[in-house]
Design a protein around this motif. Structure first.
Motif, PDB file in Angstrom:
ATOM      1  N   ASP A   1      36.812  32.105  27.230  1.00  0.00           N
ATOM      2  CA  ASP A   1      36.666  33.275  27.612  1.00  0.00           C
ATOM      3  C   ASP A   1      36.590  33.836  28.661  1.00  0.00           C
ATOM      4  O   ASP A   1      36.408  35.052  28.140  1.00  0.00           O
ATOM      5  N   VAL A   2      36.209  33.932  29.863  1.00  0.00           N
ATOM      6  CA  VAL A   2      36.316  34.320  31.192  1.00  0.00           C
ATOM      7  C   VAL A   2      37.859  34.826  30.392  1.00  0.00           C
ATOM      8  O   VAL A   2      37.528  36.035  31.238  1.00  0.00           O
ATOM      9  N   PHE A   3      38.590  34.243  30.589  1.00  0.00           N
ATOM     10  CA  PHE A   3      40.192  34.838  30.757  1.00  0.00           C
ATOM     11  C   PHE A   3      40.126  35.952  29.395  1.00  0.00           C
ATOM     12  O   PHE A   3      40.803  37.471  30.021  1.00  0.00           O
TER      13      PHE A   3
ATOM     14  N   GLU B   1      39.131  45.266  26.858  1.00  0.00           N
ATOM     15  CA  GLU B   1      38.661  46.547  27.406  1.00  0.00           C
ATOM     16  C   GLU B   1      37.001  46.602  27.167  1.00  0.00           C
ATOM     17  O   GLU B   1      36.807  46.408  26.165  1.00  0.00           O
ATOM     18  N   ARG B   2      36.072  47.199  28.538  1.00  0.00           N
ATOM     19  CA  ARG B   2      35.067  46.989  27.989  1.00  0.00           C
ATOM     20  C   ARG B   2      34.275  48.820  27.586  1.00  0.00           C
ATOM     21  O   ARG B   2      34.978  49.417  29.390  1.00  0.00           O
ATOM     22  N   PRO B   3      33.181  49.203  27.478  1.00  0.00           N
ATOM     23  CA  PRO B   3      32.770  50.607  28.301  1.00  0.00           C
ATOM     24  C   PRO B   3      32.210  50.532  29.674  1.00  0.00           C
ATOM     25  O   PRO B   3      33.013  51.600  30.275  1.00  0.00           O
ATOM     26  N   TYR B   4      32.042  49.335  30.445  1.00  0.00           N
ATOM     27  CA  TYR B   4      31.280  49.260  31.493  1.00  0.00           C
ATOM     28  C   TYR B   4      33.472  49.044  32.064  1.00  0.00           C
ATOM     29  O   TYR B   4      32.470  48.624  33.665  1.00  0.00           O
ATOM     30  N   LYS B   5      34.250  48.622  32.113  1.00  0.00           N
ATOM     31  CA  LYS B   5      35.414  48.305  33.367  1.00  0.00           C
ATOM     32  C   LYS B   5      36.790  47.722  32.040  1.00  0.00           C
ATOM     33  O   LYS B   5      36.413  48.455  30.623  1.00  0.00           O
ATOM     34  N   ARG B   6      38.037  48.521  32.524  1.00  0.00           N
ATOM     35  CA  ARG B   6      39.121  48.631  31.867  1.00  0.00           C
ATOM     36  C   ARG B   6      40.062  47.001  31.796  1.00  0.00           C
ATOM     37  O   ARG B   6      39.351  45.951  32.305  1.00  0.00           O
ATOM     38  N   ALA B   7      40.636  47.033  30.891  1.00  0.00           N
ATOM     39  CA  ALA B   7      41.026  45.737  30.614  1.00  0.00           C
ATOM     40  C   ALA B   7      42.068  45.587  32.071  1.00  0.00           C
ATOM     41  O   ALA B   7      43.245  45.844  32.165  1.00  0.00           O
TER      42      ALA B   7
ATOM     43  N   GLU C   1      47.342  38.889  35.899  1.00  0.00           N
ATOM     44  CA  GLU C   1      46.735  39.408  36.682  1.00  0.00           C
ATOM     45  C   GLU C   1      45.739  38.359  36.277  1.00  0.00           C
ATOM     46  O   GLU C   1      44.752  37.669  36.956  1.00  0.00           O
ATOM     47  N   ALA C   2      44.869  38.342  35.387  1.00  0.00           N
ATOM     48  CA  ALA C   2      44.412  37.618  35.215  1.00  0.00           C
ATOM     49  C   ALA C   2      43.812  36.252  34.748  1.00  0.00           C
ATOM     50  O   ALA C   2      43.449  35.366  35.224  1.00  0.00           O
TER      51      ALA C   2
END
Length: 352
Positions: free
Chosen positions: A287-289, A295-301, A306-307
């Motif tokens: 889930d975290v990965f 991408e979310r409205p509050y963050k970039r993908a 890097e992930a």
């Protein structure tokens, strides 16, 4: 039906075969050498075996023992033909696996009765095997149909929840696939992997009880909103905890534990290490990965590499080191999974 006759006397064998052919419409193979007969049984599963007791290379008891240890001959009727009347010989033959006895020289009427009865027994055995096989296939088909319906229901629920909190169906599908790959990397069996694959999409089902104003807020949540958002865990657990189904048990474990952390700093219980159900530890990584890569409205993908490095770096703190090690072992397949999703998205964009 097929019969195997073994007798080192050619005249006795001919008389036996001639008598049997009069009343039994079966394929018959005859051998004077017991070793040659045994070699033939490795290629043919006979339905009835008649074997003489007194033979120079192997006696009838030894032949029976070898047949009974051979795959396919565990229940085949075997008759020992002997002129011996000693009780010890008959007991030895019974212990070896003889089904019946026939005196030598044989009485034609007794021979016919015994052979026909044993062929009827064998026919009933084969009918039971066929019936069991048919029932097994029917159960397997019914199970497969039930599995398909179960998967459809789970996916519909997960899709409904994902669309409400701004996620996509791709997210829950990737989490399910990654979780299954990690489970495989840990050596879990097929049923365990399937249950994790089906239950993983339900990990956030408790968000159904979270207000839209919090669930769909585009910016950073306030501390009180974070506490409210965290209530999705007990809400999700309460939805499924009263079910006795194994899939529901796995889903409940995942829902209740996927926000726990290996070092005990997670929520809602603050469990640490193996206090956290293994299913939840697996889904936490998946889930975290995927969340990092989305991408979310509050963050970039995040870039996928890097992930990947972030998951590795959090081994032993946020995540179970064994799950991270399995994630690393399965990385080529996980990377390929994301490449395939990106290719599909590009195809849909170009076709639209």
């Amino acid at each position: 039906m097929s019969l195997l006759l073994i007798d080192d006397s050619k005249s006795s064998l001919l008389a036996l075969e001639t008598a049997v052919r009069r009343f039994a419409g079966c394929a018959i193979e005859s051998f004077t050498n017991p070793l040659e007969a045994l070699e033939r049984t490795t290629h043919v599963e006979f339905d009835l075996v008649l074997v003489d007791y007194m033979m120079p290379e192997l006696n009838g008891v030894a032949v029976i023992r070898r047949l009974r240890s051979q795959r396919g001959y565990e229940t085949v009727p075997i008759v020992m033909i002997t002129s011996q009347t000693e009780r010890a010989v008959r007991l030895e033959a019974l212990e070896a696996g003889a089904t019946d006895f026939l005196a030598k020289p044989f009485d034609p009427l007794e021979l016919e009765a015994r052979i026909l009865n044993l062929l009827a027994l064998r026919s009933a055995q084969l009918a039971l095997v066929d019936r069991a096989r048919s029932l097994d296939q029917a159960v397997r088909r019914a199970t497969e149909r039930a599995d398909i319906r179960e998967q459809e229901i789970v996916w519909c629920l997960a899709q409904a929840m994902a669309s409400r909190d701004g996620n996509t169906g791709d997210h829950i599908e990737r989490v399910a696939n990654i979780a299954e790959l990690i489970a495989e990397g840990l050596g879990m069996d097929r049923i365990q992997r399937r249950n994790i694959y089906l239950a993983a999409p339900l990990h956030d089902i408790g968000k159904i009880g979270i207000p839209d104003a919090i669930l769909q807020k585009p910016g950073k949540l306030e501390p009180d909103e974070i506490e409210k958002m965290r209530e999705h865990v007990p809400i999700g657990v309460s939805i499924l905890r009263n079910s006795s189904a194994e899939l529901s048990r796995v889903a409940t474990a995942i829902i209740g534990g996927h926000h726990e952390k290996w070092d005990g700093t997670g929520y809602p219980q603050g469990f640490a290490g193996e206090e956290i159900p293994i299913e939840a530890r697996i889904v936490a990584v998946a889930d975290v990965f995927d969340a990092l890569c989305s991408e979310r409205p509050y963050k970039r993908a995040w870039p996928i590499d890097e992930a990947f490095r972030e998951i590795i770096a959090c081994s032993g703190t946020h995540f179970d080191p064994a799950c991270v090690a399995a994630f690393r072992r399965k990385w080529p397949e996980i990377r390929l999974l994301f490449d395939q999703f990106e290719m599909e998205e590009d195809r849909l964009r170009s076709s639209g």
